[in-house]
Design an enzyme around this catalytic site. Structure first.
Site, PDB file in Angstrom:
ATOM      1  CG  ASP A   8      -1.944  -0.875   1.267  1.00  0.00           C
ATOM      2  OD1 ASP A   8      -2.166  -1.816   0.192  1.00  0.00           O
ATOM      3  OD2 ASP A   8      -2.751  -1.015   2.192  1.00  0.00           O
ATOM      4  CG  ASP A 134     -13.089  -2.802  -0.907  1.00  0.00           C
ATOM      5  OD1 ASP A 134     -12.576  -3.407  -1.235  1.00  0.00           O
ATOM      6  OD2 ASP A 134     -12.246  -1.066  -1.171  1.00  0.00           O
TER       7      ASP A 134
END
Length: 250
Positions: A8, A134
């Site tokens: 990330d 998500d």
């Protein structure tokens, strides 16, 4: 099952968020390109890269926030890059491919611009596009989608989104249980069981909660095609030896 290491990015650095909360960030000092070389040396073929700045804010002035890092990583030609974060229009998608990404991960746009994303699947082909859904389970246990870097809750269920795109040839789906992400609490096996039961032709990528080799083995036993892991690998909770059976070139 294929293990795909994840990095990330925020401000060009490797970080991890706790349950998607930008206020709960852990920074890692290891340079991103060094991490990629490390995963390559272990036998990985793919790297999952998330532009968190892009996921939250979108492309700024037509440019993906961490484009320089993405370009530098793809230029090394060590791993195939699957990259997401801020891919919400045609320009951002084209920019990502121009930077050298092999596969683009599309999240918020798959909820907000369904007709356009369906066209991308047709135009670019199902191997170049991965949809990222998500989810948070509601009170009835239905997985509901969150968008904009997990900042916005929607009423759309995972199943409604899948029903829209599977007829368009959708092949790759990254499904993250937000409550598990960064928490090292183990993956939501029942969620992936339901995903596989409903859509057996999709190459599901499980994300969220993976903390050990036992979690990888459990996902493999449940016949999940791929798993994304970031924090557990960064912190050495899964050793190189334990990764080997899930890395194709180990």
């Amino acid at each position: 099952m294929l293990l795909i290491p994840s990095i990330d990015l925020r401000g060009g650095r490797c970080v991890r968020l706790f349950k998607g909360d930008f206020a709960q960030e852990t920074r890692y000092d290891r340079p991103v390109d060094d991490l990629m070389r490390h995963y390559h040396s272990l036998g990985a073929r793919w790297l999952h890269l998330v532009d968190l700045d892009g996921a939250r804010d979108g492309a700024q002035a037509g440019e993906l926030p961490n484009r320089v890092v993405i370009r530098d990583l793809t230029a090394q030609k060590l791993l195939s890059l699957q990259v997401g974060g801020g891919v919400r229009d045609q320009a951002a998608l084209d920019q990502l491919f121009a930077l050298g990404a092999q596969r683009a991960v599309v999240g918020s746009a798959a909820v907000e611009k369904q007709a356009e994303v369906a066209r991308w699947l047709r135009d670019y082909g199902p191997e170049r596009i991965c949809l990222a859904f998500d989810v948070q389970l509601d009170a009835q246990g239905v997985p509901r989608l969150k968008t904009r870097g997990w900042q916005q809750q929607t009423a759309v269920s995972l199943w409604e989104a899948m029903d829209r795109f599977v007829p368009e040839g959708l092949r790759h789906v990254l499904c993250t249980d937000i409550e598990r992400d960064g928490a090292l609490a183990g993956p939501n096996l029942s969620l992936y069981d339901e995903c596989l039961r409903r859509y057996p032709t999709v190459q599901w990528q499980a994300s969220g909660g993976i903390s050990s080799q036992a979690d990888l083995a459990a996902l493999a036993a449940h016949r999940v095609p791929a798993a994304i892991s970031g924090k557990a690998l960064l912190e050495g909770r899964i050793t190189p030896q334990e990764m080997k059976s899930f890395l194709p070139d180990a």
